[in-house]
Design an enzyme around this catalytic site. Structure first.
Site, PDB file in Angstrom:
ATOM      1  N   ALA A  14       0.596  -1.256  -0.231  1.00  0.00           N
ATOM      2  CA  ALA A  14      -0.024   0.084   0.011  1.00  0.00           C
ATOM      3  C   ALA A  14       1.099   1.720  -0.140  1.00  0.00           C
ATOM      4  O   ALA A  14       0.272   2.121  -0.186  1.00  0.00           O
ATOM      5  CB  ALA A  14      -0.173  -0.006   1.211  1.00  0.00           C
ATOM      6  N   ASN A  15       1.991   0.898  -0.120  1.00  0.00           N
ATOM      7  CA  ASN A  15       3.530   2.267  -0.222  1.00  0.00           C
ATOM      8  C   ASN A  15       3.091   2.710  -1.581  1.00  0.00           C
ATOM      9  O   ASN A  15       3.408   4.034  -1.775  1.00  0.00           O
ATOM     10  CB  ASN A  15       4.764   1.711   0.044  1.00  0.00           C
ATOM     11  CG  ASN A  15       4.898   0.602  -0.616  1.00  0.00           C
ATOM     12  OD1 ASN A  15       4.355  -0.060  -0.558  1.00  0.00           O
ATOM     13  ND2 ASN A  15       5.910   1.034  -1.641  1.00  0.00           N
ATOM     14  N   ILE A  18      -1.869   1.447  -6.820  1.00  0.00           N
ATOM     15  CA  ILE A  18      -3.064   0.722  -7.008  1.00  0.00           C
ATOM     16  C   ILE A  18      -3.693   0.680  -5.319  1.00  0.00           C
ATOM     17  O   ILE A  18      -4.439   0.860  -4.377  1.00  0.00           O
ATOM     18  CB  ILE A  18      -4.111  -0.179  -6.782  1.00  0.00           C
ATOM     19  CG1 ILE A  18      -3.236  -0.317  -8.873  1.00  0.00           C
ATOM     20  CG2 ILE A  18      -4.956  -0.851  -6.979  1.00  0.00           C
ATOM     21  CD1 ILE A  18      -3.230  -1.338  -9.557  1.00  0.00           C
ATOM     22  N   TYR A 172       4.162 -13.851 -15.017  1.00  0.00           N
ATOM     23  CA  TYR A 172       3.416 -13.357 -14.319  1.00  0.00           C
ATOM     24  C   TYR A 172       1.998 -13.531 -14.611  1.00  0.00           C
ATOM     25  O   TYR A 172       1.007 -13.879 -13.268  1.00  0.00           O
ATOM     26  CB  TYR A 172       3.736 -11.798 -14.936  1.00  0.00           C
ATOM     27  CG  TYR A 172       2.303 -11.540 -14.169  1.00  0.00           C
ATOM     28  CD1 TYR A 172       2.249 -10.511 -13.207  1.00  0.00           C
ATOM     29  CD2 TYR A 172       1.429 -10.554 -15.125  1.00  0.00           C
ATOM     30  CE1 TYR A 172       1.630  -9.200 -12.212  1.00  0.00           C
ATOM     31  CE2 TYR A 172       0.628  -9.511 -14.687  1.00  0.00           C
ATOM     32  CZ  TYR A 172       0.881  -9.150 -13.631  1.00  0.00           C
ATOM     33  OH  TYR A 172      -0.483  -7.785 -13.037  1.00  0.00           O
TER      34      TYR A 172
HETATM   35  N1  LIG Z   1      -1.195  -1.305 -13.077  1.00  0.00           N
HETATM   36  C1  LIG Z   1      -1.907  -2.503 -13.715  1.00  0.00           C
HETATM   37  O1  LIG Z   1      -2.172  -1.767 -14.660  1.00  0.00           O
HETATM   38  C2  LIG Z   1      -2.531  -4.082 -13.146  1.00  0.00           C
HETATM   39  C3  LIG Z   1      -2.971  -4.084 -14.170  1.00  0.00           C
HETATM   40  C4  LIG Z   1      -3.666  -5.961 -13.825  1.00  0.00           C
HETATM   41  C5  LIG Z   1      -2.916  -5.799 -12.309  1.00  0.00           C
HETATM   42  N2  LIG Z   1      -2.647  -5.466 -11.196  1.00  0.00           N
HETATM   43  C6  LIG Z   1      -2.206  -5.901 -10.392  1.00  0.00           C
HETATM   44  O2  LIG Z   1      -2.356  -4.565  -9.412  1.00  0.00           O
HETATM   45  C7  LIG Z   1      -1.862  -5.264  -7.583  1.00  0.00           C
HETATM   46  C8  LIG Z   1      -0.964  -3.392  -7.798  1.00  0.00           C
HETATM   47  O3  LIG Z   1      -0.320  -3.434  -8.554  1.00  0.00           O
HETATM   48  P1  LIG Z   1       0.418  -1.785  -8.962  1.00  0.00           P
HETATM   49  O4  LIG Z   1       0.490  -1.471 -10.568  1.00  0.00           O
HETATM   50  O5  LIG Z   1      -0.319  -1.175  -7.767  1.00  0.00           O
HETATM   51  O6  LIG Z   1       1.601  -1.949  -8.702  1.00  0.00           O
HETATM   52  P2  LIG Z   1       3.121  -1.324  -8.429  1.00  0.00           P
HETATM   53  O7  LIG Z   1       2.500   0.597  -8.024  1.00  0.00           O
HETATM   54  O8  LIG Z   1       4.377  -1.352  -8.917  1.00  0.00           O
HETATM   55  O9  LIG Z   1       2.910  -1.817  -6.845  1.00  0.00           O
HETATM   56  C9  LIG Z   1       3.355  -2.953  -6.802  1.00  0.00           C
HETATM   57  C10 LIG Z   1       3.425  -3.072  -5.222  1.00  0.00           C
HETATM   58  O10 LIG Z   1       3.555  -4.227  -4.836  1.00  0.00           O
HETATM   59  C11 LIG Z   1       4.510  -4.088  -3.585  1.00  0.00           C
HETATM   60  N3  LIG Z   1       5.298  -5.509  -3.937  1.00  0.00           N
HETATM   61  C12 LIG Z   1       6.125  -5.758  -4.419  1.00  0.00           C
HETATM   62  N4  LIG Z   1       6.939  -6.471  -4.376  1.00  0.00           N
HETATM   63  C13 LIG Z   1       6.481  -7.263  -3.896  1.00  0.00           C
HETATM   64  C14 LIG Z   1       7.061  -7.786  -2.116  1.00  0.00           C
HETATM   65  N5  LIG Z   1       7.774  -9.215  -2.479  1.00  0.00           N
HETATM   66  N6  LIG Z   1       6.416  -7.834  -0.582  1.00  0.00           N
HETATM   67  C15 LIG Z   1       5.942  -6.704  -0.354  1.00  0.00           C
HETATM   68  N7  LIG Z   1       5.403  -5.921  -0.863  1.00  0.00           N
HETATM   69  C16 LIG Z   1       5.710  -5.958  -2.329  1.00  0.00           C
HETATM   70  C17 LIG Z   1       5.827  -3.005  -3.941  1.00  0.00           C
HETATM   71  O11 LIG Z   1       6.359  -2.569  -3.027  1.00  0.00           O
HETATM   72  P3  LIG Z   1       7.357  -1.437  -2.919  1.00  0.00           P
HETATM   73  O12 LIG Z   1       7.536  -0.545  -3.592  1.00  0.00           O
HETATM   74  O13 LIG Z   1       8.391  -2.096  -1.737  1.00  0.00           O
HETATM   75  O14 LIG Z   1       8.617  -2.211  -4.173  1.00  0.00           O
HETATM   76  C18 LIG Z   1       4.341  -2.229  -3.861  1.00  0.00           C
HETATM   77  O15 LIG Z   1       4.757  -1.529  -2.561  1.00  0.00           O
HETATM   78  C19 LIG Z   1      -0.267  -6.142  -8.233  1.00  0.00           C
HETATM   79  O16 LIG Z   1      -0.964  -7.098  -7.699  1.00  0.00           O
HETATM   80  C20 LIG Z   1      -0.625  -5.702  -9.951  1.00  0.00           C
HETATM   81  O17 LIG Z   1      -0.574  -7.660 -10.105  1.00  0.00           O
HETATM   82  C21 LIG Z   1      -2.116  -4.563 -11.501  1.00  0.00           C
END
Ligand SMILES: NC(=O)c1ccc[n+]([C@@H]2O[C@H](COP(=O)([O-])OP(=O)(O)OC[C@H]3O[C@@H](n4cnc5c(N)ncnc54)[C@H](OP(=O)(O)O)[C@@H]3O)[C@@H](O)[C@H]2O)c1
Length: 286
Positions: A14-15, A18, A172
């Site tokens: 959540a840092n 999304i 993925y």
């Molecule tokens: N963005 C899209 O278009 C999209 C589409 C489909 C699904 N999703 C899904 O939406 C979710 C959120 O993604 P997002 O787009 O918001 O991506 P994001 O901005 O890259 O955020 C990912 C988050 O996951 C954390 N994370 C990654 N590896 C981790 C670990 N080993 N332990 C704990 N936390 C970890 C990251 O922490 P750090 O900042 O410390 O790395 C960050 O807080 C994911 O499950 C992704 O698969 C996203």
């Protein structure tokens, strides 16, 4: 929008992205939020921002590295020690198109996106169940992806090895199919009067995920065509709070609407095998 005062939500990752916008939307409605993230340094400014914006909300940090099962266990122990209810667990954190292995040797995407969340959920399950009130089950929300449609099964040997594909994209897709299978298996195993489970696709969202180690052809997808992280949080918040879906455990959502997931997600044997193998890998009874 209903008031969420007195409701406790744990949101992983959540840092930023999304997850941050999901936490913001819930905090604005007065919820108690626990941000489960791997970096306290990155999370502290987010806590400050959300506290300033939503003074009525209670906000906390807990350390969680999903790629390290020891860290997941420590996170669960700490959450249980804090002795508050967990009305909703949002398994949001994820990484895409990275290659390698987790600390415990699992394929990086599978180990982080599925196995880490599987262990966290199992360890918190009793607390989540006890947080249900009559007529108001607790919830588990798994953030999957449209990408799960591209995976037709889970190769249980491959997920115990380093990523094989050049881009990490296939891995993925498999991890995101695992999120949907896990949701359906939770729905089969849990009493829906106590806990309901949902999987979702958040949309194609302009988050950090595209700036991390995604293949060049994907990172070139113009951000112009992507939705905002605020839009990306909508379906997570819907699945975490909407009374309309209280009886729809085990289903998959996109754009705040139910959608048919990949047929592979209907494979009951595959879901059971994923549950049982995951349990063995993390050292729990099935
Ligand atoms: N963005 C899209 O278009 C999209 C589409 C489909 C699904 N999703 C899904 O939406 C979710 C959120 O993604 P997002 O787009 O918001 O991506 P994001 O901005 O890259 O955020 C990912 C988050 O996951 C954390 N994370 C990654 N590896 C981790 C670990 N080993 N332990 C704990 N936390 C970890 C990251 O922490 P750090 O900042 O410390 O790395 C960050 O807080 C994911 O499950 C992704 O698969 C996203």
């Amino acid at each position: 929008m209903s008031d969420l005062t007195g409701r406790c939500f744990v949101v992983t990752g959540a840092n930023t992205g999304i997850g941050k916008e999901t936490a913001r939307a819930l905090a604005q409605r007065g919820a108690h939020l626990v941000l489960a993230c791997r970096s306290e340094e990155k999370t502290r400014p987010v806590l400050d921002e959300l506290r300033a914006e939503s003074p009525a909300a209670e906000l906390e940090f807990v350390a969680l590295d999903l790629g390290d099962l020891g860290s997941v266990r420590a996170c669960a122990t700490e959450l249980l020690r804090r002795d508050h209810p967990i009305h909703v667990l949002v398994n949001n954190a994820g990484l895409a198109s990275v290659r390698g292995r987790t600390r415990d040797g699992f394929e990086l995407a599978f180990g982080t996106n599925h196995l880490g969340h599987y262990l966290l959920t199992r360890l918190l399950l009793e607390r989540i169940e006890r947080s249900a009130a009559p007529g108001r089950p607790a919830r588990i929300v798994n953030v999957s992806s449209h990408s799960h449609y591209s995976a037709d099964t889970i190769d249980f040997e491959a997920v115990q090895q380093a990523s094989k594909s050049v881009t990490g994209l296939h891995e993925y897709e498999v991890s995101k199919l695992a999120n949907v299978l896990f949701t359906k298996e939770l729905a089969r195993r849990l009493d829906p009067a106590k806990v309901t489970a949902y999987a979702l696709h958040p949309g194609v969202i302009a988050s950090d995920i595209w700036q991390r180690r995604v293949p060049r052809f994907l990172s070139a997808v113009p951000r112009l065509f992507m939705k905002s992280t605020k839009d990306g949080a909508r379906t997570s918040v819907y699945c975490a709070t909407s009374v309309d879906i209280a009886n729809h455990t085990g289903r998959y959502y996109a754009d705040c609407k139910e959608k048919r997931p990949n047929r592979a997600a209907d494979d009951v044997e595959l879901a059971r095998a994923l549950w049982e193998k995951s349990a063995a890998w993390v050292g729990l009874d099935p």
